[in-house]
Design an enzyme around this catalytic site. Structure first.
Site, PDB file in Angstrom:
ATOM      1  N   HIS A  81       0.869  -1.183   0.000  1.00  0.00           N
ATOM      2  CA  HIS A  81       0.000   0.000   0.000  1.00  0.00           C
ATOM      3  C   HIS A  81       0.906   1.234   0.000  1.00  0.00           C
ATOM      4  CE1 HIS A  81      -2.823   2.920   1.819  1.00  0.00           C
ATOM      5  NE2 HIS A  81      -3.797   2.108   1.452  1.00  0.00           N
ATOM      6  N   ASP A 110       2.949  -4.529   7.888  1.00  0.00           N
ATOM      7  CA  ASP A 110       1.721  -3.752   7.725  1.00  0.00           C
ATOM      8  C   ASP A 110       0.556  -4.712   7.980  1.00  0.00           C
ATOM      9  OD1 ASP A 110      -0.560  -2.550   6.771  1.00  0.00           O
ATOM     10  OD2 ASP A 110       0.344  -1.768   4.945  1.00  0.00           O
ATOM     11  N   GLN A 113      -4.688  -5.047   6.998  1.00  0.00           N
ATOM     12  CA  GLN A 113      -5.733  -5.969   6.536  1.00  0.00           C
ATOM     13  C   GLN A 113      -5.719  -7.302   7.284  1.00  0.00           C
ATOM     14  OE1 GLN A 113      -8.113  -5.100   4.611  1.00  0.00           O
ATOM     15  NE2 GLN A 113      -7.287  -3.223   3.746  1.00  0.00           N
ATOM     16  N   LYS A 166     -10.606  -0.258  10.639  1.00  0.00           N
ATOM     17  CA  LYS A 166     -10.782  -1.461   9.819  1.00  0.00           C
ATOM     18  C   LYS A 166     -11.102  -2.675  10.686  1.00  0.00           C
ATOM     19  CE  LYS A 166      -7.403   0.063   6.365  1.00  0.00           C
ATOM     20  NZ  LYS A 166      -8.133   0.453   5.167  1.00  0.00           N
ATOM     21  N   CYS A 206      -4.867   2.655  -3.559  1.00  0.00           N
ATOM     22  CA  CYS A 206      -3.589   3.124  -3.002  1.00  0.00           C
ATOM     23  C   CYS A 206      -2.460   2.136  -3.267  1.00  0.00           C
ATOM     24  CB  CYS A 206      -3.683   3.393  -1.500  1.00  0.00           C
ATOM     25  SG  CYS A 206      -4.688   4.799  -1.104  1.00  0.00           S
TER      26      CYS A 206
HETATM   27  N1  PMP Z   1      -1.945  -0.748   4.463  1.00  0.00           N
HETATM   28  C1  PMP Z   1      -2.916  -1.486   3.919  1.00  0.00           C
HETATM   29  C2  PMP Z   1      -2.598  -2.877   3.463  1.00  0.00           C
HETATM   30  C3  PMP Z   1      -4.203  -0.954   3.800  1.00  0.00           C
HETATM   31  O1  PMP Z   1      -5.169  -1.693   3.252  1.00  0.00           O
HETATM   32  C4  PMP Z   1      -4.452   0.355   4.256  1.00  0.00           C
HETATM   33  C5  PMP Z   1      -5.835   0.970   4.115  1.00  0.00           C
HETATM   34  N2  PMP Z   1      -6.398   0.855   2.863  1.00  0.00           N
HETATM   35  C6  PMP Z   1      -3.402   1.071   4.817  1.00  0.00           C
HETATM   36  C7  PMP Z   1      -2.165   0.493   4.905  1.00  0.00           C
HETATM   37  C8  PMP Z   1      -3.573   2.482   5.300  1.00  0.00           C
HETATM   38  O2  PMP Z   1      -4.450   2.509   6.368  1.00  0.00           O
HETATM   39  P1  PMP Z   1      -4.890   3.931   6.987  1.00  0.00           P
HETATM   40  O3  PMP Z   1      -5.524   4.679   5.857  1.00  0.00           O
HETATM   41  O4  PMP Z   1      -5.859   3.573   8.053  1.00  0.00           O
HETATM   42  O5  PMP Z   1      -3.676   4.575   7.483  1.00  0.00           O
END
Ligand code: PMP
Length: 422
Positions: free
Chosen positions: A124, A201, A204, A227, A367
């Site tokens: 991401h 990270d 998910q 999430k 993203c």
């Molecule tokens: N890493 C992953 C794998 C994600 O799916 C996301 C959210 N789409 C993020 C990071 C970023 O999360 P946040 O917007 O809550 O900072």
């Protein structure tokens, strides 16, 4: 299990009764943000009704109650991921801020031109952009473990890249596009053989499956409250105690110090050293309630439920010849999200047509622009599940895809008709 009490679970989420232009809401955008059960916002409301106060700064009753609840919330989240206690669990704003905290606190200070940051093609932007920036600022090299055509990390390539120059390995546990569950423990072992720091990270994975930091041996793990049935505005960074003690702060100000003179300041102990200023107090306390809610269901059962729904949708989409699905095929271990494209229907059009039927999905690059470049597609449509979704939701989605196809065919026919006449 959940098939028996899914209706009870659904009643915990009043938002699911909403209608979108007269049609029942089908919420399949959980990888972006999950819905919040009533018990979580009751905690929020109780905080504001009964003990709203700044923490650590007052000896009055309200401040004491807020401080205790906020500190205990750290313990609760630490326990949720198998960490030792509050010393290892920093509250941040979200996964993005958690990764930035490590990148700035540790990466910026310690990396140089001889170092390599190894990450993956499926990251991401929260991680990819951050480490890219640290590489630029420090002169370190950034390298990407390849993604195979069936959506796995190429482990041979990982073995080639991770070596004596590797200072940081930053890897997502679960891909937010491919649904792949990466072998983080195996990767961590490889990286630790070369004394590299391992940053995972967990945005998910923590919400959707049992995650144990000791088992995976992550040095750092980042995740977001919104999430995992919790509020927005709160995230977590787990760090091994010794590393958080050694690491420099990222933000400076009140609360993160024990002593200040005109000449210098002495840092507080972790986690407070990393929580400068007034933190998200209500959000932290409410997130602890979300962890209770998920543990009451059982994280093994959450994972099984997600897996069942993903397999259900995958099998149906794979059976169609007008749909391309990304990531590991059905039958393989997957998280509860499926990204796909339907021939001849742009993702944004699909998302809009689905919205007309009350279905919330996400379309775009999620993203992960470099991953979409690697897949050679501009974007994809993603359906993602949580504890309250059912196979009926998936049937509604599949019907709506048929409907979108019918609209596309009618449109194409009218185009041809137009061409034939003029
Ligand atoms: N890493 C992953 C794998 C994600 O799916 C996301 C959210 N789409 C993020 C990071 C970023 O999360 P946040 O917007 O809550 O900072």
């Amino acid at each position: 299990m959940m098939a028996n009490n899914i209706q009870d679970i659904r009643t915990d989420f009043p938002i699911l009764d909403r209608e979108i232009d007269g049609t029942e809401l089908v919420y399949l955008d959980n990888a972006a943000t999950t819905q919040t059960p009533e018990s979580v916002y009751e905690v929020f409301e109780t905080y504001y009704r009964e003990y709203n106060s700044n923490i650590h700064r007052g000896i009055h009753t309200l401040s004491h109650e807020a401080s205790v609840a906020y500190e205990e919330a750290h313990d609760r989240l630490a326990q949720f991921i198998g960490a030792e206690g509050r010393e290892e669990l920093v509250f941040t704003k979200n996964t993005t801020e958690s990764i930035n905290l490590v990148a700035y606190g540790l990466g910026l200070r310690n990396l140089g031109p001889d170092d390599t940051i190894v990450t993956t093609e499926m990251e991401h932007h929260a991680s990819l952009v951050t480490w890219q920036q640290i590489a630029e600022l420090t002169g370190a090299t950034i390298q990407f473990i390849r993604v195979t055509d069936d959506g796995h990390l190429d482990m041979e390539h990982a073995n080639e890249l991770i070596g004596p120059e590797t200072a940081v390995l930053s890897v997502t546990h679960v891909s937010n596009v491919l649904g792949t569950v990466n072998p983080v423990a195996e990767l961590a072992e490889l990286a630790h053989d070369h004394d590299a720091y391992v940053v995972v990270d967990g945005a998910q994975s923590v919400p959707t499956r049992p995650v144990d930091v000791e088992e995976m041996d992550a040095d750092f793990l980042a995740f977001s409250g919104h999430k995992m049935a919790g509020p927005t505005g709160i995230g977590c960074l787990y760090g091994k105690r010794r590393l958080l003690e050694e690491m420099d702060p990222f933000l400076y100000g009140g609360e993160m110090i024990t002593h200040v003179t005109f000449d210098r300041s002495v840092w507080n102990d972790p986690p407070w050293k990393f929580e400068a200023g007034t933190p998200p107090i209500a959000e932290g306390i409410a997130l602890a309630e979300a962890a209770d809610y998920l543990d009451d269901i059982g994280m093994d059962r959450v994972r099984e439920h997600e897996d069942r729904l993903a397999q259900y949708l995958l099998e149906r989409l794979e059976a169609r010849d007008d749909v391309t699905v990304y990531g590991p095929p059905s039958g393989e271990q997957r998280a509860g999200l499926v990204s796909f494209n339907v021939d001849g229907v742009h993702g944004h059009d699909m998302s809009s047509l689905l919205n007309d039927r009350g279905i919330a999905v996400r379309a775009g690059d999620h993203c992960t622009q470099p991953l979409h470049e690697r897949l050679d597609i501009p974007g994809s449509v993603r359906a993602s599940f949580y504890v309250y979704n059912t196979t009926d939701d998936i049937e509604t989605l599949l019907d709506a895809i048929d409907d979108a196809n019918a609209k596309r065919d009618a449109y194409l026919r009218s185009e041809r008709y137009h061409d034939a006449i003029y």
